[in-house]
Structures are given as structure tokens and as C-alpha cells.
Design a protein around this motif. Sequence first.
Motif, PDB file in Angstrom:
ATOM      1  N   ALA A 158      -8.214   3.589  -2.838  1.00 33.41           N
ATOM      2  CA  ALA A 158      -8.854   2.394  -3.372  1.00 33.41           C
ATOM      3  C   ALA A 158      -8.110   1.140  -2.952  1.00 33.41           C
ATOM      4  N   VAL A 159      -6.785   1.181  -2.701  1.00 34.20           N
ATOM      5  CA  VAL A 159      -5.912  -0.082  -2.306  1.00 34.20           C
ATOM      6  C   VAL A 159      -6.308  -0.100  -0.878  1.00 34.20           C
ATOM      7  N   ARG A 180       0.962  -1.129   0.069  1.00 35.94           N
ATOM      8  CA  ARG A 180      -0.013  -0.072  -0.224  1.00 35.94           C
ATOM      9  C   ARG A 180       0.930   1.250  -0.048  1.00 35.94           C
ATOM     10  N   LEU A 214      -9.548  -1.993  -0.696  1.00 37.23           N
ATOM     11  CA  LEU A 214      -9.260  -3.234  -1.259  1.00 37.23           C
ATOM     12  C   LEU A 214      -8.935  -4.220  -0.233  1.00 37.23           C
ATOM     13  N   ASN A 267     -10.199  -0.400 -13.185  1.00 35.77           N
ATOM     14  CA  ASN A 267      -8.881  -0.554 -13.146  1.00 35.77           C
ATOM     15  C   ASN A 267      -8.090  -1.846 -12.569  1.00 35.77           C
ATOM     16  N   SER A 268      -8.740  -2.841 -12.680  1.00 34.99           N
ATOM     17  CA  SER A 268      -8.215  -3.829 -11.855  1.00 34.99           C
ATOM     18  C   SER A 268      -6.955  -4.334 -11.851  1.00 34.99           C
ATOM     19  N   TYR A 308      -2.880  -6.175  -7.530  1.00 34.88           N
ATOM     20  CA  TYR A 308      -3.273  -7.230  -6.729  1.00 34.88           C
ATOM     21  C   TYR A 308      -3.788  -8.283  -7.699  1.00 34.88           C
ATOM     22  N   HIS A 311     -13.603   2.602  -9.267  1.00 34.30           N
ATOM     23  CA  HIS A 311     -12.004   2.542  -9.687  1.00 34.30           C
ATOM     24  C   HIS A 311     -11.544   1.027  -9.858  1.00 34.30           C
ATOM     25  N   MET A 312     -11.752   0.295  -8.622  1.00 32.43           N
ATOM     26  CA  MET A 312     -11.113  -1.035  -8.827  1.00 32.43           C
ATOM     27  C   MET A 312     -11.716  -1.807  -9.687  1.00 32.43           C
ATOM     28  N   MET A 332      -4.245  -2.268  -9.757  1.00 41.15           N
ATOM     29  CA  MET A 332      -4.368  -2.087  -8.600  1.00 41.15           C
ATOM     30  C   MET A 332      -3.211  -2.946  -7.836  1.00 41.15           C
ATOM     31  N   LYS A 348      -7.852   6.974  -5.931  1.00 44.81           N
ATOM     32  CA  LYS A 348      -6.831   5.925  -6.381  1.00 44.81           C
ATOM     33  C   LYS A 348      -6.260   5.435  -5.103  1.00 44.81           C
ATOM     34  N   GLU A 387     -14.468   4.869  -5.282  1.00 41.63           N
ATOM     35  CA  GLU A 387     -13.238   3.844  -4.992  1.00 41.63           C
ATOM     36  C   GLU A 387     -13.748   2.393  -5.509  1.00 41.63           C
TER      37      GLU A 387
END
Length: 504
Positions: A186-187, A131, A190, A304-305, A310, A300-301, A308, A183, A297
Motif C-alpha cells: 500500500a505504501v 517506504r 500510495l 488506515n489513513s 503520510y 487499506h489506505m 500510512m 500493507k 491496497e
Amino acid sequence: MKKLSCFGNKSEHNLPSIQNLSPLLHSCHRVASSLLRNLARRANSFWTQLAYFILLSVVGYWALKLCDPKSASYKPHDLDVFFTSVSAATVSSMSTVEMEALSNSQLVVMTLLMLLGGEVFTSLLGLHLSRSTFVGRDHPEVNSAFSDPPNNNIELEPPPLKFDLEMKGTPLKPDLCGDKLVKSRAVKYLSYVVLGYLIIVQAVGSTLLSVYISFIPSASKVLRDKGLAVQTFSVFTTVSTFNNCGFVPTNENMLAFKHNPGLLWLLLPQVLLGNTLFPPCLRAALWLLKRGTGRAEFGHMLRNSGKMGYAPLLPGFQCLCLALTVWGFVLVQFVALCCMEWGSPAMEGLSPYEKVVGALFVAVNARHAGESVFDLSIISPAILVLFVLMMRGLLRCLMLSQLSYLAIFIILICISERDNLKNDPLNFNVLNITVETISAYGNVGFSTGYSCKRRLNTDSLCRDAAYGFVGRWSSEGKFILMIVMFFGRLKKFSMKGGTAWSLS
């Protein structure tokens, strides 16, 4: 007044020392932040994860040794204890000791090892470590919004700051862009979603399993006869199944519950939710959260997978392809099992409904978890070969390097077990060794077992034991298989050469 004056003089005297400590504290903060960023950059490296699993195995070994045994008359060798710890940490479920010989405290230790070694937890750990790197690399202006440059002077009036209502009063710099803030958050969100997924799925699964066993006399009788607590069995089995380990506190694995199709139905989703269907389920959870909360958020995930950082977060079309492929392979195994084993001794004594549920359970478990309601030693060789293909993974290419590694491991094991191959060929044959090795590599846990009835030399004493085939191997063979389990748990680092069906 004199006391207040003295106190004021002391404060003025100590003020320079506080100012002198400020650069030191800031330097310590920078060093700690640098170490954390370096660890985050290497969180997904081969050597970091190898060190993690070795350390976890060593800690698990000492914890298992410190726990009081269930029976003072049965004390496994140190190598077998370490082998069990490695097997649990790498979620391989290869066994060299009888599960019913483990005490309740040892089962708790193994539960923690399976949880900490599971794919979802290790991916969550890497996400947490990455992160700070994600924010600092891709959004330096967001990162700087929460950390000001060092200032050795004490200021009585802070600079004017703006406040973001969604962040509940967190100060932001005036030039901070809202899109970049989304952005960065979002992390964090997640990681919270994955943590919630990990806890909720296993908590619900263990609760349902405990309720089922409490209300079904035949299931509760099995545990009562074996001296197992319902809650311990439920939590242990759910964690093992979700993390695709395959350990069960009974010596017969799930064979003891072959007449309880309801229990098998409760465990089936856990196998898929914790591994092959985790990416589609994670995306579905994010979509539901987006619809329910409306937060940017989550949108956005989903959009924009790939950015991320992940790996389990896949685009929608790839999740669909993955789900269809998983169920396609399950269907192939299910049909093959029903066609070839319907009237075989492996399904003898089961009703048609129990045969269907049992075949589906084994077909789902063949890919990773390794739990079985059938005796694999009497399954036809064609089905065993099919299981080997599934354990190896058809979604990945048959790379020469990995096939070479597996071939080398099998050759080394055959060398270490050459005396057994010569004196006990019905138990020790190349097919059984291959199944055991590839099962360890795929972290599945399927084993053909060992039968004293198949021994050609009946002069020596032999007692059938309820652990895997590897339990009869030599110390050298067990050590080689431990290396195979580590190698299999980290096989993603040697899959760079292309795939038959690329999902990335």
C-alpha cells in the motif's frame, strides 16, 4: 579439450575468491541499507529539510548565475539572485528583481526550483524515503521475504518458494501473510498515486493554459509584447500556481490578465489542488482507484489513513471538514473584497463579471499562492489585515512562540530599515513591513510594492520598479527576510502546541 580443461581449472581456481567476496558484498549491502534507513527516519526532521532547502537554494543560485541574462545591461546583485533562488525554493515568491529581466533559461531554472520545493513533491520525497522504514519496522516478516540471510556457500538447488500471482512471480516465503503483504504494498502504491497526481494535474493545467492563450488574442498579445514564449509561460505559471509559489513571468503578476477571466478560471483549481485541497483530492483519487481496480491496497489506505505515515492522507470526515473550512474562508474574503472594493480604484475599468472573477481569484490566492489581479498598494487597510490573518492561517492556533518569532523578525527589520522609516514614512511603515514579513512567513508572496509618488523627498532620483517592496530594503533587511522564508517553509515543525481546529 585442453583449452576446456584449462578453463575448468581456472574456474575452480577463481571460485574461492568469489566466495571470499560474498561476505564483503553482503556487508556493503547492509551498510547501504542502514544508511538509507537512517536517512528515511530523519526525512521529516527539521534539520534534514532545512539542509534540503538550503542546498536547493545554493544550487539554484549557481544555476541562475550560469545562465545567460536576458539583457547584458541588467545584472542584479548576487544577494538579489540568491534571494530569488531562496524565494523560489521555499515557494514564497518574494521578489527583488523584475521577472521580465530573467532569460528563458533562468525561468526554466526557477520552474525546477518551485517544483522541487513544492509541498506535494517534498511530501512525495519523504514518502519514498520512508517506504523501507515502514516495511522494516511494522512488517519485518514481509521485509525478510525479499531478503535471505547471507550464505557464503554456492548452492546449486534453491529452496522451494511460493509465488504470488498478483506480484507476477515474485518469490515469497511460505509463512508470509497476505494481509501484511497488502500493507507493505500500500505504501508503494500510495507513492505512485501521489506521483501520478503531481504529473497529471500540472501537465493538464499547463496544456489548457497554453491552448487558451493560443486562441485568445488579448492574452497572447500580452506575452508577445513582453517577449515571452507561450509554452514557457504556461509551464512556469502552472508549476508556480500548483506549488503555491505565486511567481509569474510578467512584472505585473496577474494584473496583466485582469481582463482575461477565462485564464483566471484555469488557474483557480491549481491553487487549491496543490495545497489546501490536496488531502481531499488525494482521498477522492484513492476512492476512484479502489472502485475502478478493486485492489485491496487502496481500500487499506482509505481505512488506515492515519497509519500510512503520510500526513496529507486524512480520514474522510477530516477531509470534509478541511474542504468546508477552506471554502468558508474563501467566501469570507470574497464577500469582503466585493463589499469594500467594488467601486474602488483597484477594480476600476473592470466589468462586473471581471470584478467577481478577480475577487474570487485573489480570495483563493490570499491563503498561500499570492497571485493577484489587483494593485495591493491601493487596497483598503481592513482588507490587508484580513489577508494577513489568512496568510498566518486560522486553522492553526495563535501560538505564543510563533507570534513571538514573527514579532522579533518585524522588530529586527524595523531596526535595519530605521533610516527609511524616518525619511520615507509613506512607503516604509510598520503595516507594510508587517504585511511583507507575514507574507514571506506564509510563503504567499503578496506585496504592497513601492511607489515613488509616495516619497516625501522628491529631490533624489527614483524609478518605479516592478518587484516587491522588499526590493527596496537594505541588504540586512533582505537577509532577515530570507531567514523568515526558510522559517515559514518549515513552520510545521513549530506547531506542536495545539490548534484551534485540529485535523490530526
